[in-house]
Design a protein around this motif. Structure first.
Motif, PDB file in Angstrom:
ATOM      1  N   THR A  25       0.675  -1.095  -0.012  1.00 10.39           N
ATOM      2  CA  THR A  25      -0.103   0.387   0.099  1.00 10.39           C
ATOM      3  C   THR A  25       0.935   1.389   0.299  1.00 10.39           C
ATOM      4  O   THR A  25       0.545   2.211  -0.532  1.00 10.39           O
ATOM      5  CB  THR A  25      -0.744   0.209   1.416  1.00 10.39           C
ATOM      6  OG1 THR A  25      -1.379  -1.389   1.209  1.00 10.39           O
ATOM      7  CG2 THR A  25      -1.717   1.190   1.301  1.00 10.39           C
ATOM      8  N   TYR A  26       2.010   0.987   0.731  1.00 12.37           N
ATOM      9  CA  TYR A  26       3.101   2.258   0.752  1.00 12.37           C
ATOM     10  C   TYR A  26       4.135   2.399  -0.216  1.00 12.37           C
ATOM     11  O   TYR A  26       4.376   3.564  -0.903  1.00 12.37           O
ATOM     12  CB  TYR A  26       3.782   2.238   1.985  1.00 12.37           C
ATOM     13  CG  TYR A  26       3.300   2.976   3.708  1.00 12.37           C
ATOM     14  CD1 TYR A  26       2.706   3.796   3.404  1.00 12.37           C
ATOM     15  CD2 TYR A  26       1.602   2.033   3.804  1.00 12.37           C
ATOM     16  CE1 TYR A  26       2.011   4.113   4.790  1.00 12.37           C
ATOM     17  CE2 TYR A  26       0.452   1.999   4.967  1.00 12.37           C
ATOM     18  CZ  TYR A  26       0.864   3.178   5.392  1.00 12.37           C
ATOM     19  OH  TYR A  26       0.205   2.869   6.233  1.00 12.37           O
ATOM     20  N   GLY A  28       3.950   0.372  -3.417  1.00 11.42           N
ATOM     21  CA  GLY A  28       3.100   0.517  -4.124  1.00 11.42           C
ATOM     22  C   GLY A  28       3.333  -1.254  -5.280  1.00 11.42           C
ATOM     23  O   GLY A  28       4.194  -1.436  -4.320  1.00 11.42           O
ATOM     24  N   ARG A  54       6.132   8.084   3.725  1.00  8.35           N
ATOM     25  CA  ARG A  54       5.323   7.569   3.354  1.00  8.35           C
ATOM     26  C   ARG A  54       3.750   7.353   3.404  1.00  8.35           C
ATOM     27  O   ARG A  54       4.207   6.176   4.009  1.00  8.35           O
ATOM     28  CB  ARG A  54       5.707   7.493   1.758  1.00  8.35           C
ATOM     29  CG  ARG A  54       4.707   7.462   0.474  1.00  8.35           C
ATOM     30  CD  ARG A  54       4.866   6.645  -0.768  1.00  8.35           C
ATOM     31  NE  ARG A  54       6.076   7.617  -1.397  1.00  8.35           N
ATOM     32  CZ  ARG A  54       5.466   8.072  -2.268  1.00  8.35           C
ATOM     33  NH1 ARG A  54       5.421   8.507  -2.951  1.00  8.35           N
ATOM     34  NH2 ARG A  54       7.096   8.385  -2.869  1.00  8.35           N
ATOM     35  N   THR A  55       2.864   8.402   2.994  1.00  9.73           N
ATOM     36  CA  THR A  55       1.139   8.052   3.651  1.00  9.73           C
ATOM     37  C   THR A  55       0.816   6.404   3.023  1.00  9.73           C
ATOM     38  O   THR A  55       1.430   6.497   1.212  1.00  9.73           O
ATOM     39  CB  THR A  55       0.442   8.729   4.021  1.00  9.73           C
ATOM     40  OG1 THR A  55       0.212   9.624   2.631  1.00  9.73           O
ATOM     41  CG2 THR A  55       0.555   9.592   4.876  1.00  9.73           C
ATOM     42  N   ASP A  57      -2.096   7.030   0.813  1.00  7.44           N
ATOM     43  CA  ASP A  57      -2.420   8.074  -0.510  1.00  7.44           C
ATOM     44  C   ASP A  57      -0.809   8.254  -1.126  1.00  7.44           C
ATOM     45  O   ASP A  57      -1.550   9.509  -1.782  1.00  7.44           O
ATOM     46  CB  ASP A  57      -3.038   9.025  -0.239  1.00  7.44           C
ATOM     47  CG  ASP A  57      -2.699   9.763   1.155  1.00  7.44           C
ATOM     48  OD1 ASP A  57      -1.722   9.780   1.923  1.00  7.44           O
ATOM     49  OD2 ASP A  57      -3.786  10.160   1.676  1.00  7.44           O
ATOM     50  N   GLY A  58       0.140   7.932  -0.386  1.00  5.91           N
ATOM     51  CA  GLY A  58       1.194   8.649  -1.583  1.00  5.91           C
ATOM     52  C   GLY A  58       1.665  10.080  -0.703  1.00  5.91           C
ATOM     53  O   GLY A  58       2.435  10.417  -1.708  1.00  5.91           O
ATOM     54  N   GLN A  59       1.695  10.748  -0.220  1.00  6.67           N
ATOM     55  CA  GLN A  59       1.650  12.053   0.831  1.00  6.67           C
ATOM     56  C   GLN A  59       3.410  11.710   1.415  1.00  6.67           C
ATOM     57  O   GLN A  59       3.352  10.947   2.162  1.00  6.67           O
ATOM     58  CB  GLN A  59       0.844  12.791   1.495  1.00  6.67           C
ATOM     59  CG  GLN A  59      -0.437  12.728   1.044  1.00  6.67           C
ATOM     60  CD  GLN A  59      -0.492  14.127  -0.083  1.00  6.67           C
ATOM     61  OE1 GLN A  59       0.300  14.978  -0.316  1.00  6.67           O
ATOM     62  NE2 GLN A  59      -0.778  13.219  -0.804  1.00  6.67           N
ATOM     63  N   CYS A 156      12.736   5.039   1.456  1.00 10.66           N
ATOM     64  CA  CYS A 156      10.774   4.532   0.609  1.00 10.66           C
ATOM     65  C   CYS A 156      10.794   5.287  -0.865  1.00 10.66           C
ATOM     66  O   CYS A 156      10.146   4.292  -1.581  1.00 10.66           O
ATOM     67  CB  CYS A 156       9.528   4.982   1.431  1.00 10.66           C
ATOM     68  SG  CYS A 156       9.285   6.380   2.471  1.00 10.66           S
ATOM     69  N   ARG A 157      11.535   6.556  -1.080  1.00  8.99           N
ATOM     70  CA  ARG A 157      11.330   6.758  -2.705  1.00  8.99           C
ATOM     71  C   ARG A 157      12.305   6.607  -3.273  1.00  8.99           C
ATOM     72  O   ARG A 157      11.302   6.747  -4.464  1.00  8.99           O
ATOM     73  CB  ARG A 157      11.732   7.851  -2.285  1.00  8.99           C
ATOM     74  CG  ARG A 157      13.143   7.825  -1.415  1.00  8.99           C
ATOM     75  CD  ARG A 157      13.873   9.521  -0.969  1.00  8.99           C
ATOM     76  NE  ARG A 157      15.199   9.191  -0.486  1.00  8.99           N
ATOM     77  CZ  ARG A 157      16.319  10.468  -0.406  1.00  8.99           C
ATOM     78  NH1 ARG A 157      16.044  11.389  -0.576  1.00  8.99           N
ATOM     79  NH2 ARG A 157      17.291   9.978   0.549  1.00  8.99           N
ATOM     80  N   GLN A 160       8.883   3.518  -5.438  1.00  8.19           N
ATOM     81  CA  GLN A 160       7.824   3.633  -5.714  1.00  8.19           C
ATOM     82  C   GLN A 160       7.824   3.486  -7.478  1.00  8.19           C
ATOM     83  O   GLN A 160       8.828   2.730  -7.675  1.00  8.19           O
ATOM     84  CB  GLN A 160       7.838   5.017  -6.079  1.00  8.19           C
ATOM     85  CG  GLN A 160       7.157   5.532  -4.536  1.00  8.19           C
ATOM     86  CD  GLN A 160       6.893   5.008  -3.978  1.00  8.19           C
ATOM     87  OE1 GLN A 160       4.705   4.946  -4.617  1.00  8.19           O
ATOM     88  NE2 GLN A 160       7.318   4.585  -2.593  1.00  8.19           N
TER      89      GLN A 160
END
Length: 370
Positions: A25-26, A28, A54-55, A57-59, A156-157, A160
């Motif tokens: 979910t976080y 992808g 990262r949340t 929803d991608g924030q 985590c960046r 994605q």
């Protein structure tokens, strides 16, 4: 040279803990084969939860610099150190938020503390001990009265789906998926001073040893080239960042086969360090080893047993299962957790071990409780 003491530790892990079932979910989804490799990785690494910046929803909740600054503030608070007493900041990270300038500048800006000397160290897991050794020298020499070193990661960046070349969906790589399902976000920091804290326990830094083996091995964990067999074909030599991206030169990678070849070299260096300082494994009261996966921790145990240099397992402390692999932050987060969860007694000795797969180096730190 003056003695140096860790008088405060701090850790910052963003957001709520994220379980294995919620990971995609976080970070992808990339497809069924990627998920299969990911689940295999989770069985090997033994991690049950981790933290991300990262949340769902991608924030983005925090920059890497903000992670480090929060850990530094916690270390200053625990050490009862006023901001205006701090005069040296050294940071370690795998990759800052910007390519230029250095990461320590960004952390100082987040802290809002003036009149600081700064130093930035970019490596992988051992960069935090590189930073701490620099801070240690500054305090020992009398150039600094209160210094702080941090290690932080915003991993985590990298993971994605759009960060991977289009062709990667059909050609998953076990080494890439190992990192994708293992690395997590967080920061740790330590405050050091020339005298122990007025109350509570402090840790005297007896020595920090570090050695690189880059002359013997190619890059093992890397980003900036398509593969580690052609280290002259770096990302900046492509015609554009887009072309480098599609060639896979911007993907964070791990060479798993090479990793296992490096392990005996790390253990050999461990034996050298023990001999240099006249230490018997049984002399160590607490052993804080960093490793990126439970399976690698077991490999470490196997090799130490084989060399007769095993520290009894009941003296090992590791928080990978609940904190995840926070890279350069790991050793400081581990030290902070150890201090909070145990009752260290004066005279006890602590050995921290940080092997770094980046291009094969290892770092050790020996502490004494005072």
């Amino acid at each position: 040279m003056r003695p140096v003491y860790i008088t405060g530790t701090g850790a910052f892990l963003p957001g709520e803990p994220i379980t294995n079932d919620a990971m995609e979910t976080y970070i992808g989804e990339l497809g069924d084969e990627h998920r299969r490799l990911g689940r295999a990785t989770l069985r090997r690494n033994g991690i049950r939860q981790r933290h991300y910046t990262r949340t769902a929803d991608g924030q983005i909740t925090h920059s890497n610099a903000q992670l480090a600054a929060n850990a530094v503030r916690e270390a200053l608070t625990q050490g009862r150190c006023r901001d205006d007493r701090l005069d040296f900041l050294a940071t370690g990270t795998t990759q800052g938020d910007l390519l230029v300038p250095g990461f320590a500048s960004a952390v100082q800006a987040e802290l809002g503390i003036a009149n600081l000397e700064i130093a930035s160290f970019q490596s992988v897991c051992a960069s935090s001990l590189m930073a701490l050794k620099m801070a240690q020298f500054s305090v020992q020499s009398g150039q600094s009265e209160a210094a702080v070193a941090s290690g932080s990661e915003s991993a985590c960046r990298w993971f994605q789906p759009d960060f991977y070349a289009e062709s990667y969906r059909d050609n998953p790589d076990p080494g890439v998926e190992f990192l994708r399902w293992t690395l997590s976000d967080g920061a740790g920091a330590v405050l050091i001073e020339p005298e122990p804290a007025a109350s509570g326990r402090s840790l005297r830094i007896d020595w920090i040893e570090q050695r690189s083996f880059a002359d013997r091995f190619p890059a093992c964990m890397y980003a900036g080239m398509a593969d580690n067999r052609h280290d002259t074909e770096v990302w900046s030599h492509y015609r554009s960042p887009g072309e480098a991206h599609q060639a896979g030169a911007l993907t964070l990678k791990q060479d798993l086969k090479l990793l296992y070849q490096i392990f005996p070299v790390w253990v050999g260096y461990y034996l050298e360090v023990l001999d240099k300082h006249g230490i018997e494994p049984g002399d160590i009261d607490a052993f804080l080893p960093h490793y990126s996966a439970r399976s690698l921790g077991r490999e470490m145990e196997r090799l130490l047993e084989a060399t007769g240099a095993m520290i009894p397992t009941e003296r090992w402390f590791n928080n990978l299962e609940t904190r995840g692999n926070t890279g350069s932050a790991s050793v400081f987060v581990m030290l902070d957790d150890w201090l909070r969860s145990t009752d260290p007694q004066p005279g006890q000795t602590v050995l921290c071990f940080v092997p770094e797969s980046g291009r094969a180096l290892a770092a050790f730190m020996h502490l004494t409780v005072v």
